[in-house]
Design a protein around this motif. Structure first.
Motif, short mmCIF file in Angstrom:
data_model
loop_
_atom_site.label_atom_id
_atom_site.label_comp_id
_atom_site.label_asym_id
_atom_site.label_seq_id
_atom_site.Cartn_x
_atom_site.Cartn_y
_atom_site.Cartn_z
N ARG A 187 0.80 -1.24 0.00
CA ARG A 187 0.00 0.00 0.00
C ARG A 187 0.83 1.28 0.00
NH1 ARG A 187 -0.87 2.17 5.16
NH2 ARG A 187 0.06 0.97 6.87
N ASN A 188 2.06 1.23 0.48
CA ASN A 188 2.89 2.44 0.52
C ASN A 188 3.86 2.53 -0.64
OD1 ASN A 188 2.09 3.87 2.96
ND2 ASN A 188 2.84 2.07 4.06
N GLU A 189 3.79 1.60 -1.57
CA GLU A 189 4.79 1.52 -2.63
C GLU A 189 4.33 2.14 -3.95
OE1 GLU A 189 7.79 0.93 -2.79
OE2 GLU A 189 8.43 -0.33 -1.13
N TYR A 190 5.27 2.21 -4.87
CA TYR A 190 5.10 3.00 -6.09
C TYR A 190 4.03 2.46 -7.04
CZ TYR A 190 9.50 4.88 -4.39
OH TYR A 190 10.46 5.46 -3.60
N LEU A 191 3.92 1.16 -7.16
CA LEU A 191 3.03 0.61 -8.17
C LEU A 191 1.55 0.83 -7.86
CD1 LEU A 191 5.69 -0.64 -9.16
CD2 LEU A 191 4.41 -2.69 -9.74
N THR A 192 1.26 1.22 -6.62
CA THR A 192 -0.15 1.43 -6.25
C THR A 192 -0.73 2.69 -6.88
OG1 THR A 192 0.49 2.61 -4.24
CG2 THR A 192 0.15 0.23 -4.06
N VAL A 193 0.11 3.57 -7.41
CA VAL A 193 -0.41 4.83 -7.96
C VAL A 193 -0.21 4.95 -9.46
CG1 VAL A 193 -0.05 6.02 -5.76
CG2 VAL A 193 1.75 6.09 -7.51
N ILE A 194 0.16 3.84 -10.09
CA ILE A 194 0.39 3.88 -11.55
C ILE A 194 -0.81 4.48 -12.27
CG2 ILE A 194 0.73 2.47 -13.62
CD1 ILE A 194 3.22 2.65 -11.98
N GLY A 195 -2.02 4.12 -11.87
CA GLY A 195 -3.22 4.60 -12.54
C GLY A 195 -3.44 6.09 -12.42
N ARG A 196 -2.83 6.73 -11.45
CA ARG A 196 -3.00 8.17 -11.28
C ARG A 196 -2.09 8.98 -12.20
NH1 ARG A 196 -3.23 9.32 -4.82
NH2 ARG A 196 -3.27 11.48 -5.62
N PHE A 197 -1.26 8.29 -12.97
CA PHE A 197 -0.34 8.97 -13.88
C PHE A 197 -0.79 8.80 -15.34
CE2 PHE A 197 2.23 9.22 -10.18
CZ PHE A 197 3.21 10.18 -10.40
N PRO A 226 0.58 7.82 -1.09
CA PRO A 226 1.15 6.87 -0.11
C PRO A 226 2.56 7.31 0.30
CG PRO A 226 0.13 5.70 -1.94
CD PRO A 226 0.16 7.15 -2.33
N ALA A 227 3.07 6.70 1.38
CA ALA A 227 4.30 7.18 2.03
C ALA A 227 5.48 7.32 1.08
CB ALA A 227 4.66 6.25 3.18
N HIS A 228 5.75 6.31 0.28
CA HIS A 228 6.95 6.38 -0.55
C HIS A 228 6.81 7.38 -1.68
CE1 HIS A 228 9.45 2.55 0.44
NE2 HIS A 228 9.17 3.27 1.49
N ILE A 229 5.64 7.52 -2.22
CA ILE A 229 5.43 8.48 -3.31
C ILE A 229 5.55 9.90 -2.76
CG2 ILE A 229 3.76 9.39 -4.98
CD1 ILE A 229 3.78 5.71 -3.90
N ALA A 230 4.94 10.16 -1.62
CA ALA A 230 5.03 11.47 -1.00
C ALA A 230 6.44 11.78 -0.55
CB ALA A 230 4.08 11.55 0.20
N GLY A 231 7.20 10.75 -0.18
CA GLY A 231 8.53 10.94 0.39
C GLY A 231 9.63 11.12 -0.62
N HIS A 232 9.31 11.09 -1.90
CA HIS A 232 10.34 11.21 -2.93
C HIS A 232 9.88 12.15 -4.03
CE1 HIS A 232 11.27 7.38 -0.98
NE2 HIS A 232 12.50 7.55 -1.39
N PRO A 233 10.81 12.79 -4.72
CA PRO A 233 10.44 13.54 -5.92
C PRO A 233 9.84 12.58 -6.95
CG PRO A 233 12.69 14.05 -5.23
CD PRO A 233 12.27 12.85 -4.45
N PRO A 234 9.12 13.10 -7.92
CA PRO A 234 8.35 12.21 -8.80
C PRO A 234 9.15 11.36 -9.77
CG PRO A 234 8.09 14.52 -9.43
CD PRO A 234 8.79 14.52 -8.12
N ALA A 235 10.45 11.60 -9.94
CA ALA A 235 11.21 10.74 -10.85
C ALA A 235 11.22 9.30 -10.36
CB ALA A 235 12.65 11.24 -11.00
N ALA A 236 11.13 9.10 -9.05
CA ALA A 236 11.09 7.75 -8.51
C ALA A 236 9.85 7.01 -9.01
CB ALA A 236 11.10 7.80 -6.98
N THR A 237 8.68 7.61 -8.81
CA THR A 237 7.43 6.98 -9.24
C THR A 237 7.36 6.91 -10.76
OG1 THR A 237 6.38 7.94 -7.30
CG2 THR A 237 4.93 7.02 -8.99
#
Length: 445
Positions: A114-124, A147-158
């Motif tokens: 739930r806190n990881e990057y792949l959970t928000v793929i659809g929002r991009f 989620p925590a990891h997406i908020a905690g990093h600049p968007p190049a990570a996601t």
């Protein structure tokens, strides 16, 4: 090796073991009585769960092979062959450790929680619009907070995982494979830099320790392994640029440094390692006092300019991240524990051999007049990495989970092991630690 230096090495390693033991016992007490650490097996973000898995036989086999043959093979192979072999062995080590937990739990499911990057793929689905809107979802009280990891990093990570999805490499399996495959190249980048800045002998001695580091437990499979590789190659290319190779490498170094800063806010501290590289290559910098910096800065501007034009404000993102951090568990976790327990995490991440190696590196300046020039240069490089790690620690923005977060810095501490005599003894300690961690614990993230 004199008895005195051997005693000092063992004393440093023993002190590191005691630090880990203290972090476990004190952390267990704090968590049981106050519930403020938010980790179940302090100081690591992990769960006690002794187990075997499909990767166990391969992990043991790789460990035995590296201990038995690593130093001699690293000394004999042609340089390019060594680099390829190091990458292949690091891949085998990391994959086998990850598969101790099984395919789903160890690889494919790591980046889908739930806190990881792949959970928000659809929002991009509309990338430019999402980047413009990115900072509006960082703090917890915002609409649809990340989620925590997406908020905690600049968007190049996601965005990395979004782009993998767009080219057909969808799901946690491909994402995990990407992080492991790219992350394993970090050891190659460090070898390239050590050879360029110190000498080839020390790079060859460091190779088995870089290949079989306990850090591989967290490289497979976390995005921080991927971040570590990007940051490492930024340093390696800069090292090539300032040691007589083509200055054009400076542009590539700058490009990767810019990307590094947009993968993780904290990795801006890699500038400290970059400064050490410039100091070590100051003769070349003096020869090209304009061209080399211009090429680096031109490369470094590419990623920031692209994201800024897309509507993402790095400084605003970091400001909001600090707010988000202290809204959550970061504001509850006690600084007084984590400021030293994080260092215990670093011992588990890099192994007791690295602690002994850092002791030897720390002793080099005291005998600067008699120490080989290459050892002095290596000591400066690992000192810069240690300084960056300590700065991250003192910032208070890395309370817990540093066994993962500090992977990029840890890779640059490992070369200190090149200063150790009797490498097979220390390699045994390193690989046993990694196997124990992976078989006794289920590591988080």
């Amino acid at each position: 090796m004199t008895p005195r230096s051997r005693y000092a090495d063992l004393s440093a390693a023993s002190a590191a073991v005691l630090l880990v033991l203290a972090a476990v016992l004190v952390g267990r007490h704090i968590q049981d009585t106050r519930r403020t650490l938010f980790v179940r097996w302090p100081p690591l973000f992990a769960v006690w769960d002794p187990h075997l898995g499909p990767g166990t036989p391969a992990a043991v086999l790789v460990a035995v092979a590296v201990v038995a043959y690593g130093p001699s093979v690293a000394a004999r192979l042609p340089w390019r062959g060594l680099l390829l072999t190091a990458w292949a062995t690091a891949l085998a080590w990391t994959w086998s450790l990850a598969l101790v937990d099984g395919w789903r739990r160890g690889v494919a499911g790591r980046l889908t929680t739930r806190n990881e990057y792949l959970t928000v793929i659809g929002r991009f689905h509309d990338i430019p619009a999402t980047l413009r809107d990115f900072t509006h979802h960082i703090v917890s009280g915002a609409p649809a907070p990340w989620p925590a990891h997406i908020a905690g990093h600049p968007p190049a990570a996601t965005l990395t995982f979004v782009l993998l999805d767009r080219i057909g490499l969808r799901g946690g399996g491909w994402a995990g494979a990407w992080c492991i495959t790219v992350g394993a190249t970090a050891c190659v980048a460090v070898l390239v830099a050590v050879r360029a800045l110190a000498d080839e002998r020390l790079a060859r001695r460091a190779a088995p320790f870089l290949v079989a580091a306990p850090a591989a437990v967290w490289v497979g499979a976390s995005a921080d392994g991927y971040f570590a590789a990007v940051a490492a190659w930024s340093v390696a290319l800069l090292a090539l640029a300032v040691t007589g190779r083509s200055v054009a490498w400076a542009a590539g170094s700058g490009l990767l440094f810019g990307l590094t800063c947009y993968l993780s806010y904290g990795l801006t501290l890699f500038a400290l390692i970059g400064v050490a590289v410039l100091v070590l290559g100051r003769r070349r910098v003096r020869e090209r006092p304009v061209l080399l910096p211009v090429l680096f800065l031109a490369g470094a501007a590419v990623v920031p300019v692209a994201f800024t034009l897309s509507g993402f404000d790095w400084w605003e993102g970091y400001r909001l991240l600090v707010t988000r951090y202290y809204e959550g568990v970061g504001g509850v976790r006690p600084y007084g524990y984590w400021v030293w327990a994080n260092l215990a995490c670093s011992v588990l991440l890099t192994g007791v051999a690295t602690v002994a190696g850092l002791r030897r590196a720390g002793a080099v300046p005291a005998r600067r007049r008699t120490a080989p020039r290459a050892e002095v240069r290596l000591a400066l490089l690992v000192a810069a990495a240690l300084l960056a790690l300590l700065a991250a620690d003192l910032s208070g923005m890395s309370k817990a989970e540093t066994e993962r977060i500090w992977l990029p810095f840890a890779m640059w501490l490992l070369p200190a092991c090149a200063l150790l005599p009797r490498p097979r003894v220390w390699l045994t300690a390193q690989t046993v630690l990694a196997l124990a961690l992976n078989h006794l614990l289920i590591t988080g993230w």
